[in-house]
Design an enzyme around this catalytic site. Structure first.
Site, short mmCIF file in Angstrom:
data_model
loop_
_atom_site.label_atom_id
_atom_site.label_comp_id
_atom_site.label_asym_id
_atom_site.label_seq_id
_atom_site.Cartn_x
_atom_site.Cartn_y
_atom_site.Cartn_z
N HIS A 75 37.35 43.56 42.78
CA HIS A 75 38.50 44.26 42.17
C HIS A 75 39.09 45.20 43.23
O HIS A 75 39.47 44.76 44.31
CB HIS A 75 38.01 44.95 40.89
CG HIS A 75 39.07 45.49 39.99
ND1 HIS A 75 40.38 45.07 40.03
CD2 HIS A 75 39.02 46.45 39.00
CE1 HIS A 75 41.09 45.73 39.12
NE2 HIS A 75 40.28 46.57 38.49
N ASP A 100 45.92 43.52 47.47
CA ASP A 100 45.04 44.12 48.47
C ASP A 100 45.16 43.50 49.86
O ASP A 100 44.70 44.08 50.84
CB ASP A 100 43.59 44.03 47.98
CG ASP A 100 43.41 44.72 46.65
OD1 ASP A 100 43.87 45.87 46.52
OD2 ASP A 100 42.82 44.12 45.73
N SER A 160 39.21 47.47 35.60
CA SER A 160 39.40 48.93 35.46
C SER A 160 40.12 49.28 34.16
O SER A 160 39.74 50.24 33.48
CB SER A 160 40.15 49.50 36.67
OG SER A 160 41.33 48.78 36.93
N ARG A 185 53.40 42.24 44.21
CA ARG A 185 52.98 43.52 44.81
C ARG A 185 52.74 43.34 46.30
O ARG A 185 52.95 44.24 47.10
CB ARG A 185 51.71 44.05 44.11
CG ARG A 185 51.89 44.28 42.62
CD ARG A 185 50.59 44.64 41.94
NE ARG A 185 49.59 43.59 42.04
CZ ARG A 185 48.34 43.66 41.59
NH1 ARG A 185 47.94 44.78 40.99
NH2 ARG A 185 47.51 42.66 41.72
N1 AMX Z 1 37.84 33.16 48.97
C1 AMX Z 1 36.88 32.23 48.80
N2 AMX Z 1 36.58 31.67 47.62
C2 AMX Z 1 37.34 32.06 46.57
C3 AMX Z 1 38.39 32.96 46.68
C4 AMX Z 1 38.62 33.54 47.94
N3 AMX Z 1 39.56 34.47 48.13
N4 AMX Z 1 38.95 33.12 45.46
C5 AMX Z 1 38.27 32.34 44.60
N5 AMX Z 1 37.29 31.70 45.27
C6 AMX Z 1 36.25 30.83 44.72
C7 AMX Z 1 35.43 31.61 43.71
O1 AMX Z 1 34.46 32.42 44.36
C8 AMX Z 1 34.84 30.48 42.88
O2 AMX Z 1 33.81 29.91 43.62
P1 AMX Z 1 32.43 29.39 42.90
O3 AMX Z 1 32.88 28.37 41.89
O4 AMX Z 1 31.64 28.84 44.03
O5 AMX Z 1 31.83 30.60 42.27
C9 AMX Z 1 36.01 29.48 42.81
O6 AMX Z 1 36.83 29.78 43.97
C10 AMX Z 1 36.85 29.57 41.57
O7 AMX Z 1 37.31 30.90 41.43
P2 AMX Z 1 38.71 31.20 40.72
O8 AMX Z 1 38.62 30.70 39.32
O9 AMX Z 1 39.83 30.72 41.57
O10 AMX Z 1 38.78 32.79 40.78
P3 AMX Z 1 38.15 33.84 39.76
O11 AMX Z 1 39.10 34.05 38.65
O12 AMX Z 1 36.75 33.50 39.39
O13 AMX Z 1 38.08 35.14 40.67
C11 AMX Z 1 38.83 36.72 42.25
C12 AMX Z 1 39.21 35.88 41.04
C13 AMX Z 1 39.97 37.71 42.51
C14 AMX Z 1 37.57 37.55 41.92
C15 AMX Z 1 38.59 35.79 43.45
O14 AMX Z 1 39.79 35.10 43.76
C16 AMX Z 1 38.10 36.52 44.68
O15 AMX Z 1 36.88 36.74 44.81
N6 AMX Z 1 39.01 36.94 45.63
C17 AMX Z 1 38.64 37.73 46.76
C18 AMX Z 1 38.42 39.19 46.37
C19 AMX Z 1 39.72 39.87 46.05
O16 AMX Z 1 40.70 39.79 46.78
N7 AMX Z 1 39.73 40.63 44.94
C20 AMX Z 1 40.90 41.44 44.56
C21 AMX Z 1 41.65 40.88 43.36
C22 AMX Z 1 42.81 41.77 42.97
C23 AMX Z 1 42.33 43.08 42.45
O17 AMX Z 1 41.69 43.16 41.42
N8 AMX Z 1 42.59 44.16 43.13
#
Ligand code: AMX
Length: 441
Positions: free
Chosen positions: A271, A373, A241, A327
């Site tokens: 996000h 979140d 964002s 947070r």
């Molecule tokens: N549940 C399951 N798998 C997860 C995970 C979770 N909460 N967080 C990361 N992973 C997985 C990824 O999908 C990725 O899998 P892949 O290699 O098979 O594609 C692997 O772990 C490596 O990911 P990462 O390097 O640890 O995370 P990232 O930087 O690529 O992504 C984020 C970060 C937030 C998108 C990810 O942790 C996620 O999808 N979390 C759940 C959604 C969420 O809570 N988003 C909110 C974030 C905060 C915000 O912006 N408000």
């Protein structure tokens, strides 16, 4: 208002000179190496932006002008009788880098009140959408409907001198922040409360009035809104964002256009939409398990099922953070103070004990800890706000404080059009095979 504007301008002029000197002496200094993996995998860890308002540390979490969330809760002015910080104070801090006095914050509150009128065509535009429309879509449509009010756009069309960009951006920023709670509250009342909009209360602060217009007059809910609006406001510049708002703003799109673009990014489930996904996921777990208070063993099984279906556990993980998000901790603290026996809040805390080791055991998740979140929805449900599809709109109103104060800085520092280089995989292969000297030739 003039005082704040002049203070901001003086700070910006000073920093502008400092940046000139830094670039003169160190402009060619190399700050790191970029790997192919970073280019292909979301630019993680690549320092590529300047954002003055906040800085994120992987271990300690966000600091706003070097102040942690705990410090903000302690030092920022409060509402009369309240103990949570007023978001107006954080906005002031992000703009001019100083913790404001009570009087300065009260002054800012009344400036925002005076600028808060939203023309009726904005509400009519949102009303034209079907009721099933997602609240974030309605909200962004409302913001876009308001774009005709942009001082920046009008002045640009009249041939504004580039030295005046910052002042027009500043005006739009204050207008937008003043008006967003009205647009957001309208979305909620229209979609969930039979369209019965509520009049603002001119005696309340920005977040307290927002709570009131949503229809929540409980003093504790107002305190929650103040805390909520503070902790979601900014998370340095690289998140979707903030980066989108900055990128779109770099084309000199006005603050309405830039902010709306950023909020379309916030509406993604990885996000800001994660806040609705968390509660949806917990409600579905309760439904499937037929219990309001699942045990740790039941949660574990449910998490494993989620993962086996190829889904993420919402509210866990982060692209930068490597510890529990402060947070999350601030909200946990609020929960302990005001609702320690709430079953849903207790479930959030049990999930916190259960999920990290499971994610850790996958071996690929870089951060198994909860983000902002993971907690927010349960606090809202406690006060009766169960309409989880609305939650990202609350996040969006708060995020305006950060991304718009950053946009003021972008214009005041004359940041140029953002335009990184991209390459094709065919070009990467040619370069790896040494067919060309430079990547991209
Ligand atoms: N549940 C399951 N798998 C997860 C995970 C979770 N909460 N967080 C990361 N992973 C997985 C990824 O999908 C990725 O899998 P892949 O290699 O098979 O594609 C692997 O772990 C490596 O990911 P990462 O390097 O640890 O995370 P990232 O930087 O690529 O992504 C984020 C970060 C937030 C998108 C990810 O942790 C996620 O999808 N979390 C759940 C959604 C969420 O809570 N988003 C909110 C974030 C905060 C915000 O912006 N408000």
């Amino acid at each position: 208002m003039e005082m704040l504007k002049q203070k901001f301008k003086a700070q910006a002029d000073k920093l502008g000179e400092e940046i000139k000197a830094i670039l003169k002496e160190h402009g060619d200094t190399v700050i790191g190496q970029t790997t192919l993996a970073q280019v292909y995998q979301g630019m993680r860890g690549m320092t590529a932006l300047i954002t003055e308002t906040s800085l994120l540390d992987a271990q300690d979490g966000i600091r706003f002008r070097r102040h942690s969330i705990d410090e903000l809760r302690d030092k920022l002015p409060k509402a009369n009788g309240g103990s949570e910080p007023l978001p107006e104070g954080l906005f002031y801090l992000m703009l001019v880098g100083e913790i404001p006095t009570q009087e300065e914050v009260e002054n800012l509150t009344s400036i925002l009140q005076r600028r808060s009128h939203v023309p009726s065509y904005v509400f009519e535009t949102m009303s034209a959408l079907p009721k099933e429309t997602h609240p974030m879509t309605m909200f962004v449509v409302g913001v876009m409907a308001l774009q005709g009010e942009s001082t920046f756009a009008k002045k640009y069309a009249e041939g504004m001198n580039k030295k005046e960009y910052w002042a027009a951006t500043f005006e739009d920023t204050l207008d937008l922040i003043a008006r967003l709670p009205h647009i957001a509250a309208y979305v909620y009342r229209r979609k969930y409360k039979q369209g019965k909009a509520l009049q603002p209360d001119g005696l309340l602060d920005w977040a307290g009035n927002f709570a009131h217009m949503l229809g929540y007059d409980d003093d504790q809910f107002k305190e929650l809104m103040r805390l909520y609006m503070v902790i979601h406001a900014d998370h340095e510049g690289g998140n979707v964002s903030a980066h989108t708002t900055h990128l779109v703003g770099s084309a000199l799109s006005d603050p309405y256009l830039s902010y709306a673009a950023g909020m379309n990014g916030l509406a993604g489930p990885l996000h800001g939409l994660a806040n609705q996904e968390v509660i949806k996921w917990i409600f579905e777990m309760q439904e499937q398990l037929q219990t309001k208070e699942p045990t740790a063993e039941q949660i574990k099984e449910y998490v494993e099922k989620t993962l086996s279906e190829g889904k993420v556990v919402p509210g866990y993980g982060h692209a930068v953070l490597r510890k529990t998000d402060p947070r999350f901790t601030a909200q946990m603290d609020f929960g302990k103070k005001h609702m320690s026996d709430d079953p849903l809040v207790n479930t959030v805390w049990r999930i916190y004990e259960t999920v990290p080791p499971i994610l850790q055991s996958l071996g690929k998740v870089k951060n198994p800890w909860p983000n902002v979140d993971a907690h927010s929805g349960a606090l809202l449900v406690h006060y009766g706000m169960v309409e989880y599809e609305y939650y990202t709109v609350l996040f969006a109103v708060s995020r305006a404080l950060g991304v718009l104060s950053s946009l003021c800085w972008d214009r005041a520092l004359s940041m140029p059009l953002e335009r990184p280089k991209s390459v094709t995989t065919a070009a990467v292969k040619r370069w790896l095979n040494k067919e060309v000297q430079n990547l991209g030739d």
